[in-house]
Motif scaffolding. Sequence first.
Motif, short mmCIF file in Angstrom:
data_model
loop_
_atom_site.label_atom_id
_atom_site.label_comp_id
_atom_site.label_asym_id
_atom_site.label_seq_id
_atom_site.Cartn_x
_atom_site.Cartn_y
_atom_site.Cartn_z
N VAL A 3 26.25 77.45 29.08
CA VAL A 3 25.41 78.29 29.93
C VAL A 3 25.64 77.92 31.39
N ILE A 4 25.58 76.62 31.69
CA ILE A 4 25.84 76.12 33.04
C ILE A 4 26.78 74.94 32.96
N GLU A 5 27.73 74.89 33.87
CA GLU A 5 28.66 73.77 33.97
C GLU A 5 28.63 73.21 35.39
N VAL A 6 28.51 71.89 35.46
CA VAL A 6 28.39 71.20 36.75
C VAL A 6 29.44 70.10 36.83
N GLU A 7 30.07 69.97 37.98
CA GLU A 7 31.02 68.89 38.20
C GLU A 7 30.92 68.44 39.66
N VAL A 24 25.29 64.47 40.29
CA VAL A 24 25.65 64.65 38.88
C VAL A 24 27.15 64.74 38.81
N ALA A 25 27.77 63.79 38.12
CA ALA A 25 29.23 63.80 38.01
C ALA A 25 29.71 64.95 37.13
N ALA A 26 29.04 65.14 35.99
CA ALA A 26 29.43 66.20 35.08
C ALA A 26 28.27 66.52 34.14
N LEU A 27 28.05 67.80 33.90
CA LEU A 27 27.00 68.23 32.99
C LEU A 27 27.37 69.60 32.45
N SER A 28 27.36 69.73 31.14
CA SER A 28 27.62 71.00 30.49
C SER A 28 26.41 71.33 29.61
#
Length: 238
Positions: A3-7, A24-28
């Motif tokens: 739904v959301i991807e963060v890097e 936030v280094a990485a979050l999926s």
Amino acid sequence: MAVIEVEDLAYGWQGEGGTYRVEVAALSIAPDSRIVLTGPSGSGKSTLIDVLALALAPSVARRFTLNMDGTPVDLARLWQRGGRGREALARLRARLIGYVPQTGGLLPYLSVEGNIALTQRLSGRPDRARIADLAQRLEIADLLPRMPESLSVGQRQRVAIARALAHRPLLVLADEPTASVDPVRAAAILDLLFEASAGSALVIASHDADGLAGRAPLRLSPRITTGAGGTTAVFVPC
């Protein structure tokens, strides 16, 4: 598809005590995922929730995308576009995100039913049957005609949960949803939140790590460092 991807996302601000930064280094966030942000008060959990809710613009983000109907939307770029980008973000927020604030955040001039229906109205998806179903499941069906001022804290939280879920969002964000209730009611509210949000991704910010133990497969907790550059909280899996 997430739904959301963060890097490499960060949000920084200047507070009374100095400079603060949440990273936030990485979050999926996958569909139907259950994620808990834990950590002490003041560690940036609410700030991160607000960034994910598209209420705060990240200071920097190598990647911050939302997948809508299989199409990735570059949220970081929309923030950079100014007014038109913010209008697009507001539409995405109204359609795809449900938000449960700490104290319910109900509008005092709307009835319980009116508050629940608000997210449907904003997203252009009226569905009275959905409202009735959520009210029944959350045990607030008899409260629908009442005004928020007549409700207990626990009742307000259940109404806020129904409002966040009424428009069938892809993502539900809850910021300390049990902070103002006793442990017994807190457990009941969490049970209802997890049950009623089936079909949506759920992210909860809470300092009560013990109360959420075993409820979510992914927990993010901040590593906090303080130095000449200020205080930085980096959220990592724990």
